[in-house]
Design an enzyme around this catalytic site. Structure first.
Site, short mmCIF file in Angstrom:
data_model
loop_
_atom_site.label_atom_id
_atom_site.label_comp_id
_atom_site.label_asym_id
_atom_site.label_seq_id
_atom_site.Cartn_x
_atom_site.Cartn_y
_atom_site.Cartn_z
CB THR B 50 24.66 24.44 -3.18
OG1 THR B 50 25.86 24.25 -3.76
CG2 THR B 50 23.89 25.90 -3.16
CB CYS B 51 25.53 19.39 -3.16
SG CYS B 51 24.07 18.81 -2.02
CG ASN B 52 27.55 20.84 -6.65
OD1 ASN B 52 28.15 20.01 -6.35
ND2 ASN B 52 26.35 21.06 -7.47
NE ARG B 53 28.05 27.53 -6.39
CZ ARG B 53 29.07 27.80 -7.25
NH1 ARG B 53 29.96 28.74 -6.95
NH2 ARG B 53 29.07 27.23 -8.36
CD GLU B 111 21.75 23.90 -10.68
OE1 GLU B 111 20.70 23.95 -10.07
OE2 GLU B 111 22.45 24.46 -9.85
CG MET B 190 20.48 18.36 -6.81
SD MET B 190 22.40 17.83 -6.54
CE MET B 190 22.70 19.61 -6.29
N GLY B 191 17.48 15.55 -4.38
CA GLY B 191 17.06 14.19 -4.28
C GLY B 191 15.44 14.31 -4.58
#
Lengths: 262, 438
Positions: B50-53, B111, B190-191
């Site tokens: 993901t964007c975070n992991r 989330e 997410m966008g």
């Protein structure tokens, strides 16, 4: 009868300021509600004081230094309450209440000198000055708030206060409208003052400061209309303009010959 | 013994600048899966990106060795990446995965997007033939835990998603969003979620720009926006109040010069830019422009931190819930090892009963359907009653010991079952998870 009324309203404004500051620390509806109630109560008692003053001595006291400051404090409070009832901005209350106290206290301290010149011209001059200064005082408070919120948003560090602060655009819009209104009143004040000054030929620091303040606000408005200047730069100029206005008042009351400068 | 292993990095260990350097797109993830499968002793592989992991989950025979090899695979001799990597094996890896799937390790705790992202990662692994029954069962239980966390706590209420944080920040700048205009660049999940949230919050017009116009049309239909050509981007940024960027582009989509020119053209009206991409889509220097506010994913994390604090109690509940699911999963895995003997015993007995009933029916001549069913039921009932006491004893032993014990071994020998298979503890339960009473 007037003095106790003013003291009562002063106490109410102080207590309202305390409530709003408490709200800043912990945003309970309770403190916001009581802040507004106290401010409304203070304004009503203040109005009673002004009406009593008027019935006892006519309009004359309002064109004197003490009376004009008292009227200005009343206008600042009612201006804020009008904004707050339209859209609650308790955080502005935390700026405005101390400002009102700061205006009202010297209203009692300055010597109650009689005006040298009476007439419609003086009434207009002082009246527009009071209205303009009240508008500038509110725009000053809002600009301070804008800088506070903007700094947090820009730095991406929204502190505990963030949730309690109104949006940047709302604060900016209100400050802009009040600045415009203040500018119109200030222009009228200067024009009327110039008219009287021509009669006496006097020009002093107070008048010079008024010109500089007018020029500063003119820059704010012109830059906004012509080049789209808004936000931080405009807010700093509004702060500077108001400090100059405060300087005008200091100059006014430090002057040894109040009547001579009109 | 086989064990679950996870190696990866996340927003907790690596800043955005580092994460974007090791970010794996769809093809990059496929390559990683392929490389991980080559590691000795690795049986199953799945990736959560993901964007975070970026995390690689494997089932391996030698967990420690596999973890080292996976570290080397991700780090590629880079010291800074090595420092940011974490590795868990066995129960710790399970706990980590359950927390990730339940959005407890997310940037915005609670989330909802992470569940879909985890599912996507495992689906891709399944399609590539890289994951197997063990990872699938871990996934099933983790998703079950995530469902419980969502349903039984208030963690997902209030300011929880990146989308809601984005809306909240937009309101902080513009106040009422009625009549505002938005711009969505790219098709990142997410966008899109943030764009939908902005539309729901009152944004009147929302332009959707994508490299492919057809994709922009499809996305616009999904988020309630209007498609626009990529070439219109400079003009759109001049009129939009808020712009969301979530592309997979390797460089900046909104460079400093473009935004500076737009800011001047829009006479410095406030512009809110949200960079939800990794690598970043917007030049960070644009935040220096007057009345232009730029937030990237890490900035949103800071805003979300306040929300996290507010929901600390719910988060504690959710943590306890996820931990109880991990414990239940492990207990199930061990108990099932002992219970496997019981299951095989029952299956064998049921088969015998069925066989004998059919033989009896063949010799009994023509019978009505009811009579046939009655004989079949009788045979099954005899078996069930005979096995009732031994089954209870076997289950009690498995639950008491947490693994197959002497009774299970004895039963396996007596009934000629497969003792090795029966006694081998497995990572995953053999039946669907049951809801644990809290």
């Amino acid at each position: 009868m007037v003095v106790p009324f003013v003291h009562l309203s002063l106490l109410a404004y102080l207590a309202a300021g305390g409530c709003y500051l408490a709200w800043l620390l912990k945003p309970h509806d309770f403190s916001q509600r009581w802040g507004r109630r106290l401010l409304v109560s203070g304004a009503l008692v203040h109005l009673a004081a002004l009406v009593t003053e008027y019935t006892q001595s006519g309009a004359d006291p309002f064109w004197r230094p003490g009376g004009s400051l008292s009227l200005m404090a009343f206008l600042i409070v009612t201006g804020f309450l009008a904004l707050d009832f339209k859209r609650p901005i308790p955080v502005v209350g935390a700026f405005i209440s101390p400002l009102v106290v700061a205006v009202l206290v010297p209203a009692h301290l300055v010597p109650d000198r009689a005006s040298a010149v009476y007439g419609a011209g003086l009434v207009l001059h002082v009246g527009t000055a009071i209205l303009g200064t009240a508008a500038f005082a509110l725009s000053f408070g809002l600009s301070l708030l804008f800088l506070l919120v903007e700094r947090q948003v820009k730095a991406r560090r929204l502190g505990r206060l963030a949730a309690r602060l109104p949006s940047l655009e709302l604060v900016e819009r209100l400050a802009w409208r009040l600045t415009l209104a203040g500018f119109v009143f200030l222009s009228s004040t200067i024009a009327l003052g110039k008219f009287f000054a021509q009669r006496t030929g006097a020009l002093d620091l107070k008048t010079a400061l008024a010109y500089v303040a007018w020029f500063t606000y003119a820059v704010v408005i012109n830059a906004r209309l012509m080049a789209g200047w808004r936000g931080r730069r405009a807010a700093f100029l509004v702060l500077a303009g108001f400090l100059l206005i405060v300087g005008v008042y200091l100059g006014l009351y430090r002057s040894s010959a109040y009547g001579a400068i009109i | 013994m086989t064990s679950l292993v996870v190696v990866g990095l996340s927003h907790r260990t690596a800043p955005i600048a580092l994460r974007e350097q090791v970010a794996a797109g769809e093809s990059g993830a496929a390559e990683l899966v392929g490389a991980a499968r080559q590691i000795s002793g690795v049986r199953e592989v799945a990736i959560v990106a993901t964007c975070n992991r970026l995390e690689i989950y494997v089932v391996a025979d030698e967990p420690a060795a596999a973890a080292n090899d996976l570290r080397a695979l991700l780090a590629r001799d880079r010291e800074d990446v090595t420092r940011a990597l974490y590795a868990h094996t066995g129960e710790a890896a399970l706990r980590h995965f359950f927390r990730v799937a339940s959005a407890l390790d997310s940037m915005v705790v609670g989330e909802p997007q992470i569940t879909g992202q985890v599912k996507d990662g495992f689906r891709r692994a399944r399609e590539a033939g890289a994951s197997g029954s063990q990872l699938e069962r871990v996934l099933a239980r983790a998703l079950f835990a995530a469902k419980r966390v969502r349903g039984e706590t208030a963690l997902s209420e209030g300011l929880v998603s990146i989308a809601s944080v984005a809306v909240d920040l937009t309101r902080k700048i513009f106040g009422d969003l009625e009549g505002r205009t938005g711009l969505l660049v790219g098709a990142g999940e997410m966008g899109s979620a943030a764009a939908r949230a902005l539309k729901a919050a009152g944004v009147q017009r929302l332009w959707v720009v994508n490299r492919s116009y057809e994709r922009a049309q499809a996305l616009a239909a999904k988020v309630g926006g209007e498609p626009a050509q990529e070439s219109a981007l400079p003009a759109l940024i001049e009129v939009a109040d808020v712009a969301l960027c979530a592309t997979a582009a390797p460089g900046f989509v909104l460079g400093y010069d473009l935004v500076a020119a737009a800011a001047k053209a829009r006479r410095y009206r406030p512009l809110f830019l949200l960079d939800l991409a990794l690598p970043r889509d917007i030049d960070p220097r644009v935040n220096l422009l007057e009345n232009t506010y730029l937030y990237n994913i890490d900035d949103l994390d800071q805003v979300a931190a306040a929300g996290r604090n507010l929901r600390a109690d719910e988060a504690r509940k959710a943590e306890a819930l996820a931990a109880s699911e991990v414990a239940a999963f492990l207990r199930d895995a061990q108990v099932r090892a002992g219970a496997k003997v019981l299951a095989e015993l029952r299956a064998r007995a049921a088969e015998i009963a069925k066989h004998e009933a059919e033989r009896t029916l063949r010799h009994a001549g023509p019978l009505t359907e009811e009579q046939t069913a009655s004989i079949q039921a009788m045979a099954q009932a005899i078996v069930a009653k005979l096995l009732h006491a031994p089954a209870q004893a076997l289950r009690a032993e498995a639950e008491a010991l947490g693994e197959a014990g002497p009774l299970a071994e004895m039963a396996a020998r007596l009934f000629a079952l497969a003792p090795d298979d029966a006694q081998k503890p497995t990572l995953v339960p053999t039946s669907p998870p049951k809801k644990e009473v809290a």
